[in-house]
Design a protein around this motif. Sequence first.
Motif, PDB file in Angstrom:
ATOM      1  N   ILE A 107       5.050   3.263   8.752  1.00 49.36           N
ATOM      2  CA  ILE A 107       5.292   4.649   8.339  1.00 49.36           C
ATOM      3  C   ILE A 107       6.234   4.647   7.145  1.00 49.36           C
ATOM      4  CG2 ILE A 107       6.214   6.907   9.034  1.00 49.36           C
ATOM      5  CD1 ILE A 107       5.524   6.211  11.907  1.00 49.36           C
ATOM      6  N   GLY A 108       5.840   5.370   6.098  1.00 52.61           N
ATOM      7  CA  GLY A 108       6.695   5.531   4.927  1.00 52.61           C
ATOM      8  C   GLY A 108       7.365   6.893   4.966  1.00 52.61           C
ATOM      9  N   TYR A 109       8.709   6.907   4.807  1.00 49.54           N
ATOM     10  CA  TYR A 109       9.487   8.153   4.884  1.00 49.54           C
ATOM     11  C   TYR A 109       9.902   8.620   3.492  1.00 49.54           C
ATOM     12  CZ  TYR A 109       9.948   7.401   9.915  1.00 49.54           C
ATOM     13  OH  TYR A 109       9.685   7.229  11.246  1.00 49.54           O
ATOM     14  N   VAL A 110       9.810   9.917   3.272  1.00 47.79           N
ATOM     15  CA  VAL A 110      10.281  10.539   2.032  1.00 47.79           C
ATOM     16  C   VAL A 110      11.264  11.642   2.437  1.00 47.79           C
ATOM     17  CG1 VAL A 110       9.583  11.844  -0.019  1.00 47.79           C
ATOM     18  CG2 VAL A 110       8.070  10.066   0.883  1.00 47.79           C
ATOM     19  N   ASP A 111      12.507  11.577   1.951  1.00 51.20           N
ATOM     20  CA  ASP A 111      13.557  12.535   2.336  1.00 51.20           C
ATOM     21  C   ASP A 111      13.676  12.638   3.851  1.00 51.20           C
ATOM     22  OD1 ASP A 111      14.190  13.090  -0.286  1.00 51.20           O
ATOM     23  OD2 ASP A 111      12.725  14.722  -0.430  1.00 51.20           O
ATOM     24  N   GLY A 112      13.593  11.505   4.523  1.00 52.58           N
ATOM     25  CA  GLY A 112      13.747  11.461   5.978  1.00 52.58           C
ATOM     26  C   GLY A 112      12.533  11.931   6.759  1.00 52.58           C
ATOM     27  N   LEU A 150      10.252   7.033  -1.892  1.00 55.08           N
ATOM     28  CA  LEU A 150      10.353   6.507  -0.519  1.00 55.08           C
ATOM     29  C   LEU A 150      11.794   6.220  -0.146  1.00 55.08           C
ATOM     30  CD1 LEU A 150       7.661   3.682  -0.224  1.00 55.08           C
ATOM     31  CD2 LEU A 150       7.726   5.785   1.110  1.00 55.08           C
ATOM     32  N   ASP A 151      12.196   6.606   1.092  1.00 51.86           N
ATOM     33  CA  ASP A 151      13.498   6.168   1.615  1.00 51.86           C
ATOM     34  C   ASP A 151      13.366   4.808   2.275  1.00 51.86           C
ATOM     35  OD1 ASP A 151      14.065   8.858   1.282  1.00 51.86           O
ATOM     36  OD2 ASP A 151      13.823   9.293   3.422  1.00 51.86           O
ATOM     37  N   ARG A 152      12.354   4.701   3.128  1.00 47.66           N
ATOM     38  CA  ARG A 152      12.233   3.469   3.915  1.00 47.66           C
ATOM     39  C   ARG A 152      10.835   3.372   4.519  1.00 47.66           C
ATOM     40  NH1 ARG A 152      14.223   7.248   7.552  1.00 47.66           N
ATOM     41  NH2 ARG A 152      13.528   6.969   9.712  1.00 47.66           N
ATOM     42  N   ILE A 153      10.519   2.155   4.986  1.00 51.08           N
ATOM     43  CA  ILE A 153       9.251   1.924   5.689  1.00 51.08           C
ATOM     44  C   ILE A 153       9.583   1.313   7.043  1.00 51.08           C
ATOM     45  CG2 ILE A 153       7.106   0.585   5.686  1.00 51.08           C
ATOM     46  CD1 ILE A 153       7.204   0.675   2.602  1.00 51.08           C
ATOM     47  N   SER A 195       0.834  -1.215   0.000  1.00 55.03           N
ATOM     48  CA  SER A 195       0.000   0.000   0.000  1.00 55.03           C
ATOM     49  C   SER A 195       0.864   1.259   0.000  1.00 55.03           C
ATOM     50  CB  SER A 195      -0.923   0.018   1.229  1.00 55.03           C
ATOM     51  OG  SER A 195      -1.882  -1.006   1.127  1.00 55.03           O
ATOM     52  N   ILE A 196       1.910   1.262   0.828  1.00 52.96           N
ATOM     53  CA  ILE A 196       2.740   2.469   0.935  1.00 52.96           C
ATOM     54  C   ILE A 196       3.505   2.716  -0.370  1.00 52.96           C
ATOM     55  CG2 ILE A 196       4.743   3.477   2.127  1.00 52.96           C
ATOM     56  CD1 ILE A 196       3.582   2.373   4.736  1.00 52.96           C
ATOM     57  N   HIS A 197       4.046   1.668  -0.954  1.00 56.15           N
ATOM     58  CA  HIS A 197       4.747   1.838  -2.242  1.00 56.15           C
ATOM     59  C   HIS A 197       3.779   2.323  -3.324  1.00 56.15           C
ATOM     60  CE1 HIS A 197       8.958   0.556  -1.934  1.00 56.15           C
ATOM     61  NE2 HIS A 197       8.555  -0.130  -0.890  1.00 56.15           N
ATOM     62  N   LEU A 198       2.576   1.764  -3.319  1.00 53.45           N
ATOM     63  CA  LEU A 198       1.594   2.160  -4.344  1.00 53.45           C
ATOM     64  C   LEU A 198       1.212   3.636  -4.179  1.00 53.45           C
ATOM     65  CD1 LEU A 198      -0.217   1.349  -6.694  1.00 53.45           C
ATOM     66  CD2 LEU A 198      -1.868   0.459  -5.057  1.00 53.45           C
ATOM     67  N   LEU A 199       1.009   4.044  -2.920  1.00 55.36           N
ATOM     68  CA  LEU A 199       0.677   5.452  -2.655  1.00 55.36           C
ATOM     69  C   LEU A 199       1.813   6.358  -3.117  1.00 55.36           C
ATOM     70  CD1 LEU A 199      -0.848   5.033   0.918  1.00 55.36           C
ATOM     71  CD2 LEU A 199      -2.072   5.960  -1.055  1.00 55.36           C
ATOM     72  N   ALA A 200       3.040   6.034  -2.696  1.00 52.91           N
ATOM     73  CA  ALA A 200       4.173   6.896  -3.012  1.00 52.91           C
ATOM     74  C   ALA A 200       4.401   6.970  -4.522  1.00 52.91           C
ATOM     75  CB  ALA A 200       5.425   6.383  -2.305  1.00 52.91           C
ATOM     76  N   LYS A 201       4.370   5.823  -5.164  1.00 54.33           N
ATOM     77  CA  LYS A 201       4.614   5.776  -6.616  1.00 54.33           C
ATOM     78  C   LYS A 201       3.584   6.641  -7.356  1.00 54.33           C
ATOM     79  CE  LYS A 201       6.321   4.035 -10.436  1.00 54.33           C
ATOM     80  NZ  LYS A 201       7.711   4.232 -10.809  1.00 54.33           N
ATOM     81  N   THR A 202       2.330   6.505  -6.954  1.00 57.98           N
ATOM     82  CA  THR A 202       1.257   7.190  -7.676  1.00 57.98           C
ATOM     83  C   THR A 202       1.294   8.696  -7.426  1.00 57.98           C
ATOM     84  OG1 THR A 202      -0.037   5.190  -7.325  1.00 57.98           O
ATOM     85  CG2 THR A 202      -1.218   7.083  -8.194  1.00 57.98           C
ATOM     86  N   LEU A 203       1.689   9.084  -6.201  1.00 59.96           N
ATOM     87  CA  LEU A 203       1.754  10.521  -5.893  1.00 59.96           C
ATOM     88  C   LEU A 203       3.043  11.156  -6.423  1.00 59.96           C
ATOM     89  CD1 LEU A 203       0.462  10.433  -2.206  1.00 59.96           C
ATOM     90  CD2 LEU A 203      -0.731  11.397  -4.183  1.00 59.96           C
ATOM     91  N   GLY A 204       4.040  10.319  -6.725  1.00 66.13           N
ATOM     92  CA  GLY A 204       5.319  10.871  -7.195  1.00 66.13           C
ATOM     93  C   GLY A 204       6.299  11.146  -6.068  1.00 66.13           C
ATOM     94  N   TRP A 205       6.122  10.445  -4.946  1.00 62.45           N
ATOM     95  CA  TRP A 205       7.063  10.556  -3.837  1.00 62.45           C
ATOM     96  C   TRP A 205       8.091   9.431  -3.939  1.00 62.45           C
ATOM     97  CZ3 TRP A 205       2.966  11.229   0.644  1.00 62.45           C
ATOM     98  CH2 TRP A 205       2.627  12.597   0.747  1.00 62.45           C
TER      99      TRP A 205
END
Length: 350
Positions: A254-259, A218-221, A206-216
């Motif tokens: 929790i999915g992190y983007v740029d920390g 991800l660093d880590r989960i 779910s987190i990868h799908l959200l990030a990919k679709t929004l254009g974020w």
Amino acid sequence: MSDIRVIQWGLGAMGSGMARLMESKTGLKIVGAYDQDPQKVGQDLGDFLGGAENGVRIQQPPNVGEMSLEQADLVVLATSSFTKDVAPQIEIALKHSLNVISIAEEMAYPWAQEPELAKHIDGLAKEYGVSVLGTGINPGFVLDTLILAMTGPCLEVDHIKATRINDLSPFGPTVMQTQGVGVSVEAFEAGLQSGEIVGHVGFKESIHLLAKTLGWKLDRIEETRFPIISKVYRETAHVKVEPGHVAGCKHSAIGYVDGVPKIELIHPQQVLPQLEGIETGDYIDISGQPDIHLAIKPEIPGGLGTMAMAVNMIPQVLAARPGLLSMAELPVPAALMGDVRALLAWRKGE
Ligand code: NAD
């Protein structure tokens, strides 16, 4: 117009419900049914589903290399949670030029944990000119597709928090074991260590799908799992929970983007939460421009929701471009209330 021909692969709690749902829809016809359970093999499918005989015999699934599937348009797979387990089944279907819908949780976005298998499935689907989709209630809808739809009216999204508080009571022994329901707190901790207790399968997808679709990017989960300790005695058809023992698993990710924590998913699952005054519900809180809040009370029921999502996506999958697709790449899900053949023709622009 000829019927859309479907093979149901896996006839457990979900697969049986999907088969019943498909039998009730105009324009869909089940032409094959597979299960590995010897008690199911040989039975007439209609009879097995509690209705009139329909002439479809439940069979042992074919092996890879055995090319004897029925002539059909699509396979609905409801056998397992993990991409590595369903990949051989998907491969057989693809090599018969059949489209595939799977409810395996990891198939909701297999690039998250099985990128090599995802690439292989994508390549095969393209080679044979058909489409593959992973869906379900969660992952597949509540903590990904529905969230994405809610960001549609946002100019900017800063942070997403979503919570699904559900009741595990309708589910069987497998789910009770993987969630650790009924065991002592010590046994729960040991189960987490050994991998026998996993909580929810699907956060990474779910987190990868959200990030990919929004254009974020991800660093880590990060994931956490805690026992939900019952204060009262709880009992379902499949499990008994003594006070002080575990009623379920509070699993969060929790999915992190740029920390920075950007996507927070919280999923406490337990049997009979109402015995301690807890109401089920699905909640989405988007911080952005504007802020958006969605509250669904009680929860969208998991079993019915999964059956519906898998069947309702049939026209979208049959009309889609070839390849391995996610819910974010297909048109919005919708219930099938008319002749499915006409709905498919409309989607194809015919
Ligand atoms: P279940 O255990 O009741 O049924 C699984 C059925 O598949 C059984 O009849 C079993 O004999 C059969 N099976 C297993 N492996 C097989 C194989 N290789 N070939 C043929 N038949 C096989 O499980 P269920 O509740 O129906 O759920 C099925 C899977 O879907 C589970 O892994 C579950 O975690 C997953 N699921 C996903 C979602 C979602 O939202 N994505 C929701 C519900 C269930």
